[in-house]
Enzyme design. Structure first.
Site, short mmCIF file in Angstrom:
data_model
loop_
_atom_site.label_atom_id
_atom_site.label_comp_id
_atom_site.label_asym_id
_atom_site.label_seq_id
_atom_site.Cartn_x
_atom_site.Cartn_y
_atom_site.Cartn_z
N GLY A 81 0.84 -1.20 0.00
CA GLY A 81 0.00 0.00 0.00
C GLY A 81 0.87 1.24 0.00
O GLY A 81 2.08 1.17 0.18
N ARG A 84 3.92 6.11 1.67
CA ARG A 84 4.40 7.50 1.75
C ARG A 84 3.91 8.32 0.56
O ARG A 84 4.57 9.28 0.17
CB ARG A 84 5.91 7.52 1.81
CG ARG A 84 6.57 6.77 0.67
CD ARG A 84 7.98 7.13 0.62
NE ARG A 84 8.70 6.30 -0.31
CZ ARG A 84 9.95 6.52 -0.62
NH1 ARG A 84 10.59 7.51 -0.08
NH2 ARG A 84 10.57 5.73 -1.46
N LYS A 103 4.20 12.39 -3.08
CA LYS A 103 5.07 11.30 -2.61
C LYS A 103 6.02 11.87 -1.57
O LYS A 103 6.84 12.74 -1.88
CB LYS A 103 5.84 10.72 -3.80
CG LYS A 103 6.64 9.48 -3.45
CD LYS A 103 7.12 8.77 -4.70
CE LYS A 103 8.02 7.60 -4.33
NZ LYS A 103 8.53 6.91 -5.52
N ASP A 115 8.65 6.21 7.84
CA ASP A 115 8.26 7.54 8.31
C ASP A 115 7.34 8.26 7.31
O ASP A 115 6.92 9.40 7.56
CB ASP A 115 9.51 8.39 8.59
CG ASP A 115 10.42 8.47 7.37
OD1 ASP A 115 10.01 8.05 6.27
OD2 ASP A 115 11.57 8.95 7.53
N GLY A 116 7.07 7.61 6.18
CA GLY A 116 6.17 8.25 5.20
C GLY A 116 6.82 9.37 4.42
O GLY A 116 6.13 10.11 3.70
N ARG A 166 3.64 13.81 -8.10
CA ARG A 166 3.65 12.90 -9.23
C ARG A 166 2.32 12.94 -9.96
O ARG A 166 1.26 12.98 -9.33
CB ARG A 166 3.91 11.47 -8.71
CG ARG A 166 3.76 10.41 -9.79
CD ARG A 166 4.38 9.10 -9.38
NE ARG A 166 3.70 8.46 -8.28
CZ ARG A 166 4.22 7.43 -7.59
NH1 ARG A 166 5.41 6.98 -7.88
NH2 ARG A 166 3.54 6.88 -6.61
N ASP A 244 4.75 -4.51 -7.27
CA ASP A 244 4.05 -3.31 -6.79
C ASP A 244 4.60 -2.04 -7.47
O ASP A 244 4.06 -0.96 -7.25
CB ASP A 244 4.14 -3.18 -5.27
CG ASP A 244 5.56 -3.29 -4.77
OD1 ASP A 244 6.18 -4.35 -4.96
OD2 ASP A 244 6.07 -2.30 -4.19
N ASP A 254 7.45 4.50 -10.19
CA ASP A 254 8.06 4.34 -8.87
C ASP A 254 9.58 4.20 -8.97
O ASP A 254 10.13 3.10 -8.96
CB ASP A 254 7.48 3.11 -8.17
CG ASP A 254 6.65 3.53 -6.97
OD1 ASP A 254 6.34 4.72 -6.87
OD2 ASP A 254 6.30 2.67 -6.15
P1 AMP Z 1 9.38 1.07 -2.90
O1 AMP Z 1 10.52 0.12 -2.78
O2 AMP Z 1 9.77 2.51 -2.83
O3 AMP Z 1 8.53 0.78 -4.10
O4 AMP Z 1 8.45 0.87 -1.61
C1 AMP Z 1 7.87 -0.35 -1.26
C2 AMP Z 1 6.82 -0.13 -0.19
O5 AMP Z 1 7.39 0.49 0.95
C3 AMP Z 1 5.67 0.75 -0.63
O6 AMP Z 1 4.51 0.26 -0.05
C4 AMP Z 1 6.04 2.10 -0.05
O7 AMP Z 1 4.93 2.92 0.17
C5 AMP Z 1 6.73 1.70 1.25
N1 AMP Z 1 7.72 2.69 1.70
C6 AMP Z 1 8.92 2.98 1.15
N2 AMP Z 1 9.54 3.93 1.84
C7 AMP Z 1 8.73 4.29 2.86
C8 AMP Z 1 8.81 5.23 3.94
N3 AMP Z 1 9.87 6.02 4.11
N4 AMP Z 1 7.77 5.28 4.79
C9 AMP Z 1 6.71 4.48 4.65
N5 AMP Z 1 6.57 3.59 3.68
C10 AMP Z 1 7.56 3.48 2.78
MG MG Z 2 6.90 1.29 -4.88
#
Ligand code: AMP
Ligand code: MG
Length: 481
Positions: A81, A84, A103, A115-116, A166, A244, A254
């Site tokens: 999901g 962030r 984002k 931390d989002g 984005r 994802d 992404d």
């Molecule tokens: P990504 O590898 O960037 O595609 O992220 C994979 C998952 O981790 C996704 O669900 C992102 O929303 C979540 N995510 C990545 N970085 C963060 C963050 N700093 N805080 C919260 N969720 C994160």
């Molecule tokens: Mg992602």
């Protein structure tokens, strides 16, 4: 911006409502007029800055985080999901609607231990690469702006938080379907509901019935194949091809530790967290198919195995045909109007193998086709090779394949339009980011302008058309963005 809220209104249960945490002391770090033109030309006003920083509400916007799952590095993660990213809705534009997402706007119910946030470095990289890919004609999400702040964000070191605004034709990922399928076993309606929404919004020429689903999945397979062919042709490594991060409409999506190849290296790994090279450059075509197989599994409530397999069989021929088309344009093989042929793969492969052996830069070497007289003894292209005998052997094969060139000037001009001079090398993004963090936005603006005209030749951008300095060669990024 004028929003509609189709996802929000039609797919309750596929997201959670969020309140953005906001960003203290926001400032514009980057802005794309071209992206703004897609969504009704908003101006970068002080009010819009506060709204896109998540500090003030925006008329017509909702704030929600979508739920999805995904196969990450080969293993299934049931609940991902938007951890962030907060979606505001679909902004209306003259040529269709674009999801607007913030984002890095703070935690959501899907943040898990995160931390989002996004750091400035990664927000700027996402902005630059979206716009760069677009100008290389690669399907991609776009970026309207980067908003910087003084918010401290911990990664390997202390950094500053930022938001990338984005724009996406769709935020629906392969992982959305996987979530419907695995989290609601026995409830086939959910997969159908999402498929129907996707078809109505993004494949409106298709019907929501058995034959429509079949055609839709075939088109997803083909769009994905074409996308990855394009990445291979321009030398782009995505770095994290988890399901994802795969868009259902076939856009590049992404961005994390991506890289454009500098020196050609078939097995280049751009992601520090991928020591085994699952997502190495050479693996991308195979991974694209693997990811589509994950999607196919999630679509078993809609289509039979035979139907799914028959659609998947389009993948390889589509990818090869598109790769040949693009490489044919780059190397001039398409001049007869017939395009490159299947047996040209060997000729193209022999060329890239020479690049690898002689440690040559991928984009800059191909760019020399724009100055090449294929029938002259000497050329700037030949001069790049240390092993001239190997090059001459290859050139002899190439000449034979090429046949006569009717108008050399025209032929070279077409090569110039197919081989970029300015690409987003990692070290360039890094230099521009360092300057931006030190308060000087000029280098970022200049790099962005160059990437909007990747095929031109301009004295102003000359420094970007060089191989990287030693410190910047083959930079590997970490996932911690
Ligand atoms: P990504 O590898 O960037 O595609 O992220 C994979 C998952 O981790 C996704 O669900 C992102 O929303 C979540 N995510 C990545 N970085 C963060 C963050 N700093 N805080 C919260 N969720 C994160
Ligand atoms: Mg992602």
């Amino acid at each position: 911006m004028d929003f509609k809220q189709d996802f929000f209104e039609q797919l309750s249960g596929f997201y959670q409502v969020v309140t953005p945490a906001g960003l203290p002391q926001p400032q514009w770090l980057a802005w794309s007029d071209e992206a703004a033109a897609l969504v009704g030309n908003p101006q970068p006003s002080a009010q819009l800055l506060q709204q896109l920083a998540g500090n003030r509400p925006m008329d017509g916007a909702r704030y929600y985080a979508q739920v999805y799952s995904g196969h990450q590095f080969g293993g299934y993660s049931p609940q991902l999901g938007d951890g962030r990213s907060i979606i505001l809705g679909e902004a209306k534009g003259a040529q269709g609607c674009w999801d607007v997402a913030l984002k890095g706007a703070g935690p959501t119910p899907f943040s898990r231990h995160g931390d989002g946030r996004a750091v400035t470095r990664s927000a700027i990289r996402e902005f630059l690469v979206s716009e760069a890919l677009h100008h290389l004609q690669v399907p991609t999400t776009r970026a309207l702006a980067v908003i910087g702040s003084e918010l401290p964000v911990w990664r390997e070191t202390l950094e500053k938080g930022a938001i990338t605004v984005r724009l996406a034709r769709s935020h629906i990922r392969f992982g959305h379907f996987e979530h419907c399928y695995y989290a609601h076993v026995g409830n086939t309606e959910r997969v159908r509901q999402l498929a129907d929404f996707t078809i109505c919004q993004h494949f409106p020429h298709l019907s929501c019935d058995a034959s429509g689903y079949r055609q839709w999945f075939t088109e997803v397979v083909q769009a994905t194949a074409r996308l990855i062919a394009h990445w291979q042709a321009i030398g782009f490594a995505h770095g994290v091809m988890n399901t994802d991060n795969m868009s259902i409409v076939g856009d590049s999506f992404d961005f994390g530790p991506f890289a454009f190849l500098d020196t050609y290296e078939e097995d280049f790994i751009c992601n520090h967290s991928d020591p085994q090279g699952r997502y190495a450059f050479s693996q991308q075509p195979g991974i694209g198919l693997w990811n589509l197989q994950c999607l196919a599994q999630a679509l078993t409530p809609l289509l039979s195995s035979d139907e799914l397999l028959s659609a998947l069989q389009c993948y390889q021929p589509t990818l090869v045909a598109h790769y040949l088309h693009l490489m044919g344009q780059k190397m001039g093989l398409a001049q007869t109007g017939q395009g490159a042929r299947e047996d040209d793969l060997a000729l193209i492969g022999a060329f890239t193998q020479m690049l690898q052996q002689q440690k040559l830069d991928y984009s800059l070497t191909l760019r020399q086709f724009a100055t090449l007289d294929p029938f002259a003894k000497h050329s700037a292209l030949r001069d790049l090779f240390v092993d001239r005998a190997a090059f001459d052997d290859w050139l002899a094969r190439y000449r034979q394949r090429l046949g006569p060139v009717a108008d050399l000037g025209q032929w070279q001009a077409a090569r110039q339009q197919a081989n970029p001079r300015y690409i987003l090398r990692n070290y360039l993004a890094q230099q521009a980011t360092e300057a931006a963090l030190a308060g000087d936005l000029a280098p970022l603006q200049r790099l962005y302008r160059a990437l909007c005209h990747p095929y031109d030749m301009s004295p102003e951008f000359e420094e970007y058309a060089r191989r990287p300095p030693q410190w910047g060669e083959g930079l590997i990024m970490s996932c911690s963005s």
